[in-house]
Design a protein around this motif. Structure first.
Motif, PDB file in Angstrom:
ATOM      1  N   THR A   1      66.993  11.278 -46.571  1.00 39.89           N
ATOM      2  CA  THR A   1      67.735  12.293 -45.842  1.00 39.89           C
ATOM      3  C   THR A   1      68.896  12.839 -46.661  1.00 39.89           C
ATOM      4  O   THR A   1      69.519  13.810 -46.290  1.00 39.89           O
TER       5      THR A   1
ATOM      6  N   LEU B   1      54.579  12.253 -46.093  1.00 39.13           N
ATOM      7  CA  LEU B   1      55.191  12.827 -44.898  1.00 39.13           C
ATOM      8  C   LEU B   1      56.620  13.287 -45.156  1.00 39.13           C
ATOM      9  O   LEU B   1      57.045  14.330 -44.661  1.00 39.13           O
ATOM     10  N   GLN B   2      57.365  12.519 -45.930  1.00 39.03           N
ATOM     11  CA  GLN B   2      58.777  12.843 -46.144  1.00 39.03           C
ATOM     12  C   GLN B   2      58.965  13.968 -47.135  1.00 39.03           C
ATOM     13  O   GLN B   2      59.841  14.812 -46.979  1.00 39.03           O
TER      14      GLN B   2
ATOM     15  N   GLU C   1      57.198  16.511 -47.956  1.00 36.36           N
ATOM     16  CA  GLU C   1      56.920  17.893 -47.589  1.00 36.36           C
ATOM     17  C   GLU C   1      58.013  18.463 -46.685  1.00 36.36           C
ATOM     18  O   GLU C   1      58.035  19.651 -46.418  1.00 36.36           O
ATOM     19  N   ARG C   2      58.925  17.597 -46.235  1.00 44.24           N
ATOM     20  CA  ARG C   2      60.021  18.081 -45.396  1.00 44.24           C
ATOM     21  C   ARG C   2      61.285  18.366 -46.191  1.00 44.24           C
ATOM     22  O   ARG C   2      62.269  18.825 -45.630  1.00 44.24           O
ATOM     23  N   VAL C   3      61.267  18.065 -47.472  1.00 46.18           N
ATOM     24  CA  VAL C   3      62.464  18.326 -48.278  1.00 46.18           C
ATOM     25  C   VAL C   3      62.697  19.834 -48.303  1.00 46.18           C
ATOM     26  O   VAL C   3      61.802  20.589 -48.700  1.00 46.18           O
ATOM     27  N   PRO C   4      63.867  20.282 -47.877  1.00 49.98           N
ATOM     28  CA  PRO C   4      64.107  21.735 -47.850  1.00 49.98           C
ATOM     29  C   PRO C   4      64.007  22.323 -49.252  1.00 49.98           C
ATOM     30  O   PRO C   4      64.578  21.793 -50.197  1.00 49.98           O
ATOM     31  N   LEU C   5      63.262  23.406 -49.363  1.00 48.95           N
ATOM     32  CA  LEU C   5      63.022  24.012 -50.669  1.00 48.95           C
ATOM     33  C   LEU C   5      64.057  25.104 -50.891  1.00 48.95           C
ATOM     34  O   LEU C   5      63.755  26.290 -50.869  1.00 48.95           O
ATOM     35  N   ASP C   6      65.308  24.663 -51.091  1.00 50.29           N
ATOM     36  CA  ASP C   6      66.414  25.612 -51.164  1.00 50.29           C
ATOM     37  C   ASP C   6      66.299  26.559 -52.335  1.00 50.29           C
ATOM     38  O   ASP C   6      66.612  27.728 -52.238  1.00 50.29           O
TER      39      ASP C   6
ATOM     40  N   LYS D   1      64.492  23.288 -57.143  1.00 50.23           N
ATOM     41  CA  LYS D   1      64.256  22.122 -56.282  1.00 50.23           C
ATOM     42  C   LYS D   1      62.777  22.031 -55.927  1.00 50.23           C
ATOM     43  O   LYS D   1      62.194  20.947 -55.922  1.00 50.23           O
TER      44      LYS D   1
ATOM     45  N   SER E   1      50.534  23.012 -50.068  1.00 53.89           N
ATOM     46  CA  SER E   1      51.390  23.450 -48.966  1.00 53.89           C
ATOM     47  C   SER E   1      52.734  23.973 -49.456  1.00 53.89           C
ATOM     48  O   SER E   1      53.206  25.024 -49.017  1.00 53.89           O
TER      49      SER E   1
ATOM     50  N   ILE F   1      54.167  27.754 -49.081  1.00 54.07           N
ATOM     51  CA  ILE F   1      55.430  28.081 -48.425  1.00 54.07           C
ATOM     52  C   ILE F   1      56.283  28.957 -49.339  1.00 54.07           C
ATOM     53  O   ILE F   1      56.864  29.961 -48.903  1.00 54.07           O
TER      54      ILE F   1
ATOM     55  N   PHE G   1      60.540  23.111 -39.501  1.00 54.89           N
ATOM     56  CA  PHE G   1      59.871  22.068 -40.258  1.00 54.89           C
ATOM     57  C   PHE G   1      60.809  21.320 -41.199  1.00 54.89           C
ATOM     58  O   PHE G   1      60.692  20.118 -41.399  1.00 54.89           O
ATOM     59  N   HIS G   2      61.744  22.028 -41.817  1.00 54.35           N
ATOM     60  CA  HIS G   2      62.624  21.412 -42.799  1.00 54.35           C
ATOM     61  C   HIS G   2      63.958  20.957 -42.229  1.00 54.35           C
ATOM     62  O   HIS G   2      64.787  20.435 -42.954  1.00 54.35           O
TER      63      HIS G   2
ATOM     64  N   ARG H   1      66.412  22.765 -41.201  1.00 54.59           N
ATOM     65  CA  ARG H   1      67.536  23.614 -41.581  1.00 54.59           C
ATOM     66  C   ARG H   1      67.758  24.763 -40.600  1.00 54.59           C
ATOM     67  O   ARG H   1      68.733  25.490 -40.675  1.00 54.59           O
TER      68      ARG H   1
ATOM     69  N   PRO I   1      55.951  26.524 -41.790  1.00 50.01           N
ATOM     70  CA  PRO I   1      56.444  27.555 -42.722  1.00 50.01           C
ATOM     71  C   PRO I   1      55.385  28.184 -43.623  1.00 50.01           C
ATOM     72  O   PRO I   1      55.635  29.234 -44.219  1.00 50.01           O
ATOM     73  N   GLU I   2      54.210  27.581 -43.689  1.00 48.12           N
ATOM     74  CA  GLU I   2      53.128  28.233 -44.436  1.00 48.12           C
ATOM     75  C   GLU I   2      52.760  29.566 -43.810  1.00 48.12           C
ATOM     76  O   GLU I   2      52.192  30.429 -44.486  1.00 48.12           O
TER      77      GLU I   2
ATOM     78  N   LYS J   1      48.593  22.609 -38.676  1.00 51.01           N
ATOM     79  CA  LYS J   1      48.281  23.725 -39.573  1.00 51.01           C
ATOM     80  C   LYS J   1      46.884  23.663 -40.164  1.00 51.01           C
ATOM     81  O   LYS J   1      46.314  24.705 -40.496  1.00 51.01           O
TER      82      LYS J   1
ATOM     83  N   ILE K   1      59.985  11.755 -38.499  1.00 51.65           N
ATOM     84  CA  ILE K   1      58.896  12.158 -39.393  1.00 51.65           C
ATOM     85  C   ILE K   1      57.860  11.057 -39.610  1.00 51.65           C
ATOM     86  O   ILE K   1      56.665  11.322 -39.689  1.00 51.65           O
TER      87      ILE K   1
ATOM     88  N   ALA L   1      67.366  11.469 -39.953  1.00 53.98           N
ATOM     89  CA  ALA L   1      68.805  11.664 -39.853  1.00 53.98           C
ATOM     90  C   ALA L   1      69.231  12.560 -38.712  1.00 53.98           C
ATOM     91  O   ALA L   1      70.149  12.258 -37.980  1.00 53.98           O
TER      92      ALA L   1
END
Lengths: 563, 363
Positions: free
Chosen positions: A339, A364-365, A367-372, A376, A395, A399, B22-23, B25, B68-69, B124, B288, B344
């Motif tokens: 996190t 699982l984790q 793919e949730r990392v924000p792609l800022d 990154k 995926s 995105i 999904f993310h 944010r 988001p896809e 999805k 998750i 979190a």
């Protein structure tokens, strides 16, 4: 906070996983002890850093937790990892106590550095504290300050000095066996007892107290509660002066009774006390369980349990879910790391070393990392690609492609589609490129289009786009015959979209005027155009005219050469 | 450790749902004030409202994000008997400076004759599919055949559950070992059809959804239902918000023969049951990795549930809707929505009058 201990402990963890199975166990044990010490030094470093920021209230709470963690870890190292046998066991326990009761040194220094140490109010406290910790030589040193003052009582002090000096301390590396040491120790013990019986120290109550301690009188030792401050200090002191050859399995009895005696009837044990007691009882499972609950700190239980598992201790303690417990805790810790905006990368290594669920947790984790940012996203991708997580790769690229397309960044969208191997999306974006070309008359993202390489083959439309751009490039370089051939091949392969045939013809027209274009090519192009019914009639007429003219010229030219 | 953060949502009426993207944010809230608000988390960790618009002509019950896809897409459903699909369009540069974005309606789904109580996108891997359920007991599954054209949706399936439905959940597993599966919860008070949770499964041969299981032990109105993320196990885990919190384990039973048709038979086990809320539980939400379940209830608390390595479930945390620890005093407002995108973050929306704000609790 910068969490330096996270990255340091991460390195230790990864190093531990790499220790090979086939190394002989004796060498492994010293390696494990060394790793344990490394972990503990990380804890200490963290504590020191926090203590520098002392004054902030919540920091002192965290520091006290870290102290507890280090205390427990150290004891586990002594009992489980180093697994000291009788003789060494007590010595290690003494070290353990000394390490966690450091105020003695400060007080001793204060006394010794004062003008008249023997008259310092803490003088006897210091002497007794040193004796309680088995630091007899230091005790003697402080006592000598006293002896020099009173000549008439110097014989008493000399007597005590002899007792302290002759106290046997087991030497694990020496040649003396434990039995021999035990005999020697009993003799010494009897000597101390004789002093008491003879009232040797009757003239000085402090020395009398010390002698009682040496003899192992539990009531006297217990009276030093304030100096001992904890029941486990009491335990170790008690063992030192009654049973220095204690064997590990016998430890728990003394631990239980020490705790009861020290706490008395009024006080009840704290969670930390229970954990330490479980350790003395060699109940590893209980230690881990209680630590998980009481300390609310996954870092600690995860790393400690992992180390214990490597020492093969979880299995030997008959936990059939041993390695599952280790994996469970490591997964918990690593999930927490995930996190964090930068620490998540450390988590990856932890998941890699969880054979049962590590991979799926990571999938699982991650793919949730924000792609800022693109950077990154590429970092995340590399992790997935290295582990053949193809669905996650696809995926994430999709995105990013979609996001780029939304923001009209066609070049970026195309790159990402190619990386995603998404033929349908690549087709869609290629069509946008072509639409753009039709509207503006030029291509964007030339660098990308010129360097597509084999990726071009992902979709027909993309291939056409790439080749069509190449056609324009050749034309721009005046390489007309190559350009014409390329255009011809595009039309032959039938990958040119219908909507663009007019545009192609418009492109082809000037080509047909060029002298370098061979008759053969011209003929072929002509045949393509004349077969099509959709073309506007005026343009068709123009074309036919141009074709006819060019054909005539070509024939003339060839005719000329031949003759 | 959880820390509470309060966000003044400025909805003019009760907030019914809260949903993370999904993310984690972005966040969407919907309300009886007929609007949806979208919130974005900035680099500074602060949440700002970047869009607020009227979506329906009645209370908006639920709001949900597409993967988001498919782009930045939301779906909402309402008492006005419709569900709608919204897409964010990239705005003008001055909009970006003001930190505002625009959402436009792509489609309205008007098939329902009664209030639409839940709307969810399917996993999805099934394509772009949207599912609704209504107070008239019908579950509808729509598909957008062209994912680039969000205005074209076709109704693919209608499942009649006979009685008022309140919630749906798709099994997120994309494993080929099991066909698509959807759970439907009902909130009617009928005694004859007392099992209020039904599991439907897609049949490749008939190309239809058929009922696979009814959870007969759930006899009280169900307010929320959610499948846990799949960790590659053969069984499924389903959390239910009803008069208490329940976690069920559904173990597929092996078929007698390879050719046997009909839906999978399951062995149903209760993994856990918690009545600590001591009142109606309105929402349940998984993290998750399905290691943490959050629930919210009329006692005004959010409770967190965790299993240890022996699969024993326990409460690991309790938070009041106003963010105060449970020991402290404080007005307890009933809570209706909990979203848990990751280990979190956690979000709670309070619904009682006078408390129209969203609380954010990062871990």
């Amino acid at each position: 906070r910068s969490f330096p201990e996270r990255s340091e402990s991460h390195l230790i963890f990864v190093g531990l996983q790499k220790i090979k199975e086939d190394v002989p166990s004796k060498n492994k044990k010293s390696q494990f002890v060394s790793i344990s010490k490394n972990y503990r030094s990380v804890i200490r470093a963290c504590m020191e850093e926090l203590q520098q920021n002392a004054g902030k209230r919540h920091m002192t709470h965290i520091v006290s937790i870290l102290l507890a963690i280090e205390l427990i870890w150290n004891l586990c190292e002594v009992l489980f990892i180093d697994a000291a046998p009788a003789g060494s066991l007590l010595l290690h326990l003494l070290d353990w106590v000394r390490l966690h009761k450091s105020d003695v040194d400060a007080r001793a220094r204060e006394v010794l550095q004062s003008d008249s140490p023997a008259h310092h109010q803490s003088y006897w406290d210091v002497v007794i504290s040193l004796v309680l910790q088995g630091r007899v030589d230091e005790a003697r040193q402080v006592l000598s300050k006293q002896a020099s003052l009173r000549a008439e009582s110097s014989s008493v002090f000399k007597r005590m000095d002899v007792l302290l000096h002759t106290m046997p301390i087991f030497n694990p590396t020496g040649t003396q066996t434990l039995t021999e040491f035990d005999v020697k120790w009993r003799h010494w013990h009897e000597e101390c007892d004789r002093c008491l019986q003879d009232n040797t120290f009757a003239s000085n109550r402090h020395l009398e107290t010390i002698c009682k301690i040496l003899v192992g009188d539990e009531d006297t030792i217990l009276e030093q509660k304030e100096l001992l401050s904890t029941w486990y200090h009491f335990l170790v002191t008690r063992l030192l002066f009654t049973h220095p050859t204690i064997k590990p399995p016998d430890l728990h009895y003394y631990a239980q009774s020490s705790m009861s005696m020290f706490l008395g009837l009024r006080a009840s044990p704290e969670p930390l006390d229970i954990i330490l007691l479980s350790a003395f009882e060699f109940d590893l499972h209980q230690v881990i369980k209680d630590c998980s609950i009481a300390l609310n700190n996954w870092w600690f239980v995860a790393h400690l349990t992992d180390l214990l598992d490597h020492c093969k201790l979880l299995q030997s303690h008959n936990l059939h879910f041993g390695s599952n417990l280790r994996e469970f805790l490591v997964l918990e810790y690593a999930s927490g790391l995930f996190t964090h905006h930068s620490l998540w990368q450390l988590a990856v290594d932890y998941f890699d070393h969880c054979p049962e669920f590590g991979r799926v947790y990571l999938e699982l984790q991650i793919e949730r990392v924000p792609l800022d940012t693109e950077r990154k996203a590429i970092k995340v991708l590399r992790i997935c690609e290295d582990r053949q997580m193809s669905e996650q790769v696809r995926s994430i690229c999709k995105i990013m492609a979609k996001r780029a397309l939304r923001n009209n960044r066609l070049g970026s969208a195309l790159s990402w589609s190619i990386r995603a191997k998404d033929a349908a999306f690549a087709t869609l974006i290629s069509e946008r490129f072509l639409q753009d070309y039709c509207n503006k008359g030029s291509f964007t993202d030339l660098d990308l289009l010129d360097n597509l390489g084999p990726a071009m083959l992902l979709s027909d439309r993309l291939t056409f786009l790439g080749k069509y751009r190449e056609f324009h490039r050749l034309y721009g370089e005046n390489r007309f015959s190559e350009a014409a051939k390329l255009l011809l091949s595009l039309m032959t392969a039938k990958i040119a979209p219908r909507s663009l045939w007019m545009t192609l013809l418009t492109d082809a027209l000037p080509l047909l005027e060029q002298k370098e274009v061979k008759t053969q090519t011209t003929h072929a192009l002509q045949s393509h155009f004349t077969l099509d019914e959709d073309i506007e009639s005026t343009k068709t007429e123009l074309l036919r005219l141009a074709l006819a003219r060019n054909l005539a010229m070509a024939i003339v030219k060839e005719g000329t050469i031949e003759t | 450790m959880f820390v509470a953060k309060s966000i003044a949502a400025d909805h003019k009426d009760l907030i019914h749902d809260v949903s993370y993207d999904f993310h984690g944010r972005r966040m969407a809230t919907c309300s009886s004030d007929q609007s949806v608000k979208v919130w974005d988390k900035g680099d500074d960790g602060e949440w700002r409202c970047t869009a607020s618009w009227k979506t329906h002509s009645g209370s908006v019950w639920r709001v949900t994000w597409a993967h988001p896809e498919f782009g930045q897409v939301l779906a909402s459903c309402s008492f006005d008997r419709t569900a709608a699909v919204w897409e964010e369009i990239v705005g003008e540069s001055n909009d970006k400076q003001r930190g505002q974005s625009h959402w436009i309606k792509r489609t309205t789904l008007v098939d329902s004759r009664t209030s639409v109580t839940d709307v969810k996108f399917a996993p999805k891997h099934m394509g772009l599919m949207l599912t609704t359920c209504s107070a008239d007991g019908v579950v509808r599954i729509y598909e957008a055949p062209d994912v680039m054209n969000l205005s074209q949706w076709s109704l693919q399936h209608e499942i009649s559950c006979k009685l008022s439905c309140s919630c749906i959940s798709w099994n997120p597993s994309s494993s080929r070992a099991h066909p698509p599966m959807i759970a439907v919860g009902r909130d009617d008070s009928n005694v004859t059809y007392s099992g209020k949770v039904q599991i439907y499964e897609y049949n490749e041969n008939t190309r239809k959804y058929a009922k696979a299981e009814t959870l007969m032990t759930v006899t009280d109105p169900v307010h929320d239902i959610t499948f846990a993320p799949n960790l590659g196990r053969s069984f499924h885990v389903l959390a239910i918000a009803t008069k208490d919190v329940r976690i069920f384990k559904l173990v597929p039973l092996r078929r007698e023969s390879a050719n046997s048709s009909g839906p999978t038979k399951f062995e149903v086990q209760v993994m856990a049951q918690f009545d600590s809320h001591n009142s109606q539980v309105w929402r349940v939400s998984w993290n998750i990795t399905s290691t943490l379940l959050a629930s919210s209830g009329d006692d005004g608390c959010v409770r967190l549930w965790k299993a240890n390595y022996m699969d024993n479930w326990k409460c690991t945390g309790i938070l009041r809707g106003d963010g105060s620890p449970v020991n402290g005093s404080g007005h307890a407002a009933p809570l209706s929505a909990v979203g848990v995108p990751g280990a979190a973050q956690m979000l709670v929306g309070a619904t009682s009058a006078g408390r129209k704000k969203a609380q954010l609790m990062p871990g």
